[in-house]
Design a protein around this motif. Structure first.
Motif, PDB file in Angstrom:
ATOM      1  N   PHE A   1      19.799  23.560   6.306  1.00  0.00           N
ATOM      2  CA  PHE A   1      18.290  23.774   6.575  1.00  0.00           C
ATOM      3  C   PHE A   1      17.630  22.452   6.030  1.00  0.00           C
ATOM      4  CE2 PHE A   1      13.991  24.924   5.495  1.00  0.00           C
ATOM      5  CZ  PHE A   1      13.723  25.872   6.474  1.00  0.00           C
ATOM      6  N   PRO A   2      16.857  21.878   6.978  1.00  0.00           N
ATOM      7  CA  PRO A   2      16.201  20.565   7.006  1.00  0.00           C
ATOM      8  C   PRO A   2      15.328  20.611   5.667  1.00  0.00           C
ATOM      9  CG  PRO A   2      15.279  21.420   9.082  1.00  0.00           C
ATOM     10  CD  PRO A   2      16.214  22.616   8.345  1.00  0.00           C
ATOM     11  N   VAL A   3      15.441  20.373   4.529  1.00  0.00           N
ATOM     12  CA  VAL A   3      14.639  20.317   3.429  1.00  0.00           C
ATOM     13  C   VAL A   3      13.985  19.138   3.245  1.00  0.00           C
ATOM     14  CG1 VAL A   3      14.388  20.770   0.818  1.00  0.00           C
ATOM     15  CG2 VAL A   3      16.211  22.034   2.196  1.00  0.00           C
ATOM     16  N   ASN A   4      12.518  19.270   3.250  1.00  0.00           N
ATOM     17  CA  ASN A   4      11.698  17.994   2.946  1.00  0.00           C
ATOM     18  C   ASN A   4      12.165  16.950   4.214  1.00  0.00           C
ATOM     19  OD1 ASN A   4      10.835  18.773   0.704  1.00  0.00           O
ATOM     20  ND2 ASN A   4      12.663  17.910  -0.311  1.00  0.00           N
ATOM     21  N   ALA A   5      12.192  17.432   5.367  1.00  0.00           N
ATOM     22  CA  ALA A   5      12.535  16.558   6.273  1.00  0.00           C
ATOM     23  C   ALA A   5      11.196  15.838   7.044  1.00  0.00           C
ATOM     24  CB  ALA A   5      13.221  17.538   7.612  1.00  0.00           C
ATOM     25  N   ALA A   6      10.008  15.935   6.627  1.00  0.00           N
ATOM     26  CA  ALA A   6       8.839  15.553   7.059  1.00  0.00           C
ATOM     27  C   ALA A   6       9.091  13.823   7.169  1.00  0.00           C
ATOM     28  CB  ALA A   6       7.980  15.721   6.256  1.00  0.00           C
ATOM     29  N   GLN A   7       8.818  13.618   8.429  1.00  0.00           N
ATOM     30  CA  GLN A   7       8.566  12.115   8.640  1.00  0.00           C
ATOM     31  C   GLN A   7       7.586  11.337   8.389  1.00  0.00           C
ATOM     32  OE1 GLN A   7      10.163  11.155  12.392  1.00  0.00           O
ATOM     33  NE2 GLN A   7       8.869   9.428  12.753  1.00  0.00           N
ATOM     34  N   THR A   8       7.572  10.452   7.660  1.00  0.00           N
ATOM     35  CA  THR A   8       6.254   9.780   7.285  1.00  0.00           C
ATOM     36  C   THR A   8       6.204   8.408   8.048  1.00  0.00           C
ATOM     37  OG1 THR A   8       7.057   8.818   5.348  1.00  0.00           O
ATOM     38  CG2 THR A   8       6.065  10.713   4.980  1.00  0.00           C
ATOM     39  N   GLN A   9       5.135   7.655   8.001  1.00  0.00           N
ATOM     40  CA  GLN A   9       4.887   6.470   8.842  1.00  0.00           C
ATOM     41  C   GLN A   9       4.103   5.627   8.163  1.00  0.00           C
ATOM     42  OE1 GLN A   9       4.520   6.862  13.081  1.00  0.00           O
ATOM     43  NE2 GLN A   9       3.152   5.063  13.336  1.00  0.00           N
ATOM     44  N   SER A  10       4.165   4.379   7.837  1.00  0.00           N
ATOM     45  CA  SER A  10       3.177   3.617   7.221  1.00  0.00           C
ATOM     46  C   SER A  10       3.240   2.472   7.874  1.00  0.00           C
ATOM     47  CB  SER A  10       3.451   3.219   5.620  1.00  0.00           C
ATOM     48  OG  SER A  10       4.979   2.764   5.546  1.00  0.00           O
ATOM     49  N   HIS A  11       1.958   1.576   7.681  1.00  0.00           N
ATOM     50  CA  HIS A  11       1.838   0.235   8.583  1.00  0.00           C
ATOM     51  C   HIS A  11       1.245  -0.700   7.355  1.00  0.00           C
ATOM     52  CE1 HIS A  11       0.812  -2.553  11.465  1.00  0.00           C
ATOM     53  NE2 HIS A  11      -0.194  -2.974  10.788  1.00  0.00           N
ATOM     54  N   ASP A  12       1.865  -1.831   7.262  1.00  0.00           N
ATOM     55  CA  ASP A  12       1.753  -2.956   6.392  1.00  0.00           C
ATOM     56  C   ASP A  12       0.804  -3.940   7.027  1.00  0.00           C
ATOM     57  OD1 ASP A  12       1.370  -4.892   4.690  1.00  0.00           O
ATOM     58  OD2 ASP A  12       3.710  -4.870   4.097  1.00  0.00           O
ATOM     59  N   PRO A  13      -0.467  -3.961   6.526  1.00  0.00           N
ATOM     60  CA  PRO A  13      -1.390  -4.941   7.395  1.00  0.00           C
ATOM     61  C   PRO A  13      -1.150  -6.358   7.018  1.00  0.00           C
ATOM     62  CG  PRO A  13      -2.537  -3.672   5.560  1.00  0.00           C
ATOM     63  CD  PRO A  13      -1.172  -3.125   5.670  1.00  0.00           C
ATOM     64  N   GLU A  14      -0.228  -6.683   5.915  1.00  0.00           N
ATOM     65  CA  GLU A  14      -0.078  -8.153   5.562  1.00  0.00           C
ATOM     66  C   GLU A  14       0.913  -8.616   6.408  1.00  0.00           C
ATOM     67  OE1 GLU A  14       1.519 -10.374   1.762  1.00  0.00           O
ATOM     68  OE2 GLU A  14       0.608  -8.501   1.363  1.00  0.00           O
ATOM     69  N   THR A  15       1.919  -7.721   6.709  1.00  0.00           N
ATOM     70  CA  THR A  15       3.202  -8.369   7.548  1.00  0.00           C
ATOM     71  C   THR A  15       2.894  -7.681   9.002  1.00  0.00           C
ATOM     72  OG1 THR A  15       4.364  -6.353   7.107  1.00  0.00           O
ATOM     73  CG2 THR A  15       4.762  -8.165   5.590  1.00  0.00           C
ATOM     74  N   GLY A  16       1.992  -6.722   9.353  1.00  0.00           N
ATOM     75  CA  GLY A  16       2.076  -6.157  10.515  1.00  0.00           C
ATOM     76  C   GLY A  16       3.183  -5.353  11.038  1.00  0.00           C
ATOM     77  N   THR A  17       3.951  -4.805  10.087  1.00  0.00           N
ATOM     78  CA  THR A  17       5.125  -4.061  10.179  1.00  0.00           C
ATOM     79  C   THR A  17       4.912  -2.762   9.931  1.00  0.00           C
ATOM     80  OG1 THR A  17       6.201  -4.582   8.171  1.00  0.00           O
ATOM     81  CG2 THR A  17       6.756  -6.001  10.113  1.00  0.00           C
ATOM     82  N   THR A  18       5.493  -1.624  10.772  1.00  0.00           N
ATOM     83  CA  THR A  18       5.640  -0.298  10.404  1.00  0.00           C
ATOM     84  C   THR A  18       6.992   0.046  10.008  1.00  0.00           C
ATOM     85  OG1 THR A  18       3.880  -0.153  12.298  1.00  0.00           O
ATOM     86  CG2 THR A  18       4.826   1.829  11.581  1.00  0.00           C
ATOM     87  N   THR A  19       6.824   1.050   8.934  1.00  0.00           N
ATOM     88  CA  THR A  19       7.825   1.780   8.533  1.00  0.00           C
ATOM     89  C   THR A  19       7.790   3.231   8.870  1.00  0.00           C
ATOM     90  OG1 THR A  19       8.069   0.211   6.836  1.00  0.00           O
ATOM     91  CG2 THR A  19       9.172   2.345   6.212  1.00  0.00           C
ATOM     92  N   TRP A  20       8.993   3.868   9.293  1.00  0.00           N
ATOM     93  CA  TRP A  20       9.291   5.282   9.330  1.00  0.00           C
ATOM     94  C   TRP A  20      10.270   5.490   8.612  1.00  0.00           C
ATOM     95  CZ3 TRP A  20       8.375   1.680  13.335  1.00  0.00           C
ATOM     96  CH2 TRP A  20       7.558   1.843  14.139  1.00  0.00           C
ATOM     97  N   GLN A  21       9.992   6.833   7.596  1.00  0.00           N
ATOM     98  CA  GLN A  21      10.991   7.325   6.772  1.00  0.00           C
ATOM     99  C   GLN A  21      10.980   8.776   6.777  1.00  0.00           C
ATOM    100  OE1 GLN A  21       9.855   5.717   2.833  1.00  0.00           O
ATOM    101  NE2 GLN A  21      11.294   7.053   1.685  1.00  0.00           N
ATOM    102  N   THR A  22      12.169   9.240   6.373  1.00  0.00           N
ATOM    103  CA  THR A  22      12.298  10.676   6.435  1.00  0.00           C
ATOM    104  C   THR A  22      13.225  10.989   5.096  1.00  0.00           C
ATOM    105  OG1 THR A  22      12.873  12.815   7.422  1.00  0.00           O
ATOM    106  CG2 THR A  22      14.326  10.958   8.017  1.00  0.00           C
ATOM    107  N   ARG A  23      13.267  11.945   4.701  1.00  0.00           N
ATOM    108  CA  ARG A  23      14.174  12.667   3.443  1.00  0.00           C
ATOM    109  C   ARG A  23      14.639  14.111   3.759  1.00  0.00           C
ATOM    110  NH1 ARG A  23      13.933  14.131  -2.758  1.00  0.00           N
ATOM    111  NH2 ARG A  23      16.105  13.734  -3.335  1.00  0.00           N
ATOM    112  N   VAL A  24      16.184  14.112   4.189  1.00  0.00           N
ATOM    113  CA  VAL A  24      16.561  15.341   4.701  1.00  0.00           C
ATOM    114  C   VAL A  24      18.018  15.442   4.100  1.00  0.00           C
ATOM    115  CG1 VAL A  24      17.308  14.157   6.757  1.00  0.00           C
ATOM    116  CG2 VAL A  24      17.186  16.599   6.624  1.00  0.00           C
TER     117      VAL A  24
END
Lengths: 189, 190
Positions: free
Chosen positions: A19-42
């Motif tokens: 069962f995909p426990v805590n499978a929510a995907q998050t996304q964050s943007h770092d304005p300093e570097t201009g990069t985006t991070t995608w993360q999940t915990r499953v």
């Protein structure tokens, strides 16, 4: 403390393997570097992708003796800083990058393998030092993690800059296969 | 030389210069602010401890260090590289660990993979606290392969009998109270 029946049912389902426990995907943007991070915990495992734009990738490999031709080839291959971490899986996990899949515009393929890159660098006659730096800067092609263990390394999808894709990561624990997916990830430009 | 070729060469030269300037900041900068995993505070016990592989390398001054000469000590062998972000994060905690436990018979050996002495020396000068343990050079990565390391950083704990008893894949907080306590209990003079 009292629980309603449906809460208990939900908790029981969540405790079932697979069962995909805590499978929510998050996304964050770092304005300093201009990069985006995608993360999940499953399934007790964290999977994280952070864009590495072409310019920092160029700088990294140029600084390690790569010729411009090789630098450009790699830097525009949709590079991500990748983390897989066993936070609380039910045992030691193992994975092979060959089992992971990149899905984009109806096509499915594994991430570009380290071996494929190494063959190119050997053909171009890169120095041993440059090849060693490259090999160990990549996310491991295969690995085992006990609880608490993890790696961070570079991974390429081979897609053009700006492409969108889903990454399906697979690993096994005690012979059972688990999956974690990051959806709608975007290659840096 | 034609104008087009001259312009092309100028562009290539400018591009090379820009790359050289960018090389001053590592790719780690591009991902520095990302939500990176915390450094782990535990070690993975090896179920069936086996004798450690050979490890005989020179340090930044060209002085040879042989793991075989450290029998009777508790040895922490850390494989790392200056460009490896979690390696950079954990390095100060290794020095802090050494400071606290060297009197109890703990020794730290840090094995840099694939880089030269100048690069490692330059990096170590930026660390606070600066490492006072040997920084060994595994320039051809043969030692790393002999130890079956698959990713950086990877750390091993070698008991006073010369056996690998713990491993740690990925960055660690070596000076956390839990780690200090666990390693202190393994030292020969605790």
């Amino acid at each position: 403390m009292k629980f309603r029946p449906f809460v208990l049912l939900t908790m029981a389902l969540a405790s079932l393997s697979g069962f995909p426990v805590n499978a929510a995907q998050t996304q964050s943007h770092d304005p300093e570097t201009g990069t985006t991070t995608w993360q999940t915990r499953v399934h007790g495992v964290t999977l994280l992708l952070t864009q590495i734009p072409p310019d920092p990738a160029r700088a990294f490999y140029f600084n390690r003796g790569f010729p411009l031709q090789a630098v450009e080839r790699y830097a525009t291959a949709c590079v991500f800083m990748t983390v897989l971490r066993n936070d609380a899986a039910p045992g030691e996990l193992s994975f092979r990058l060959d089992d992971w899949r990149v899905q984009s515009e109806g096509r499915t393929q594994p991430p570009t393998s380290v071996e494929a890159w190494m063959e190119q660098w050997q053909a171009l006659g890169l120095t041993e030092a440059a090849q060693i730096a490259f090999r160990w800067a990549q996310f491991p092609p295969e690995q085992e993690y006990a609880v608490g263990e993890w790696n961070q390394g570079m991974l390429t999808t081979g897609l053009p800059p700006g492409s969108r894709f889903d990454l399906i990561a697979r690993w096994t624990v005690a012979g059972k296969t688990f999956e974690g997916t990051l959806e709608n990830v975007v290659c840096a430009r | 030389m034609s104008f087009v070729r001259a312009e092309s060469r100028m562009k290539q030269g400018l591009f090379t210069f820009m790359l050289a300037c960018m090389a001053a900041f590592p790719v780690a900068v591009a991902v520095a602010a990302a939500d990176l995993p915390p450094l782990t505070q535990g070690l993975t016990q090896i179920a069936e401890p086996k004798p450690a592989p050979a490890l005989r390398l020179v340090d930044l001054d060209g002085r040879e260090h042989d793991l075989a000469d450290l029998k009777g000590k508790l040895v922490v062998v850390n494989f790392w590289a200056t460009w490896c972000p979690p390696c950079r994060r954990e390095m100060p905690s290794l020095e802090s660990l050494r400071t606290r436990l060297d009197k109890h018979g703990l020794v730290v050996l840090a094995v840099d993979v694939g880089e030269d002495a100048d690069t490692v020396f330059s990096f170590s000068g930026q660390l606070e606290p600066a490492p006072n343990f040997p920084l060994l050079l595994d320039q051809d990565s043969k030692a790393m392969q002999r130890w079956k390391v698959k990713g950086l950083p990877t750390t091993f704990v070698i008991d006073p009998q010369g056996r690998v008893i713990y491993r740690a894949v990925g960055g660690r907080e070596f000076d956390s109270p839990a780690m200090i306590e666990a390693l202190l209990a393994l030292t020969p003079n605790h």
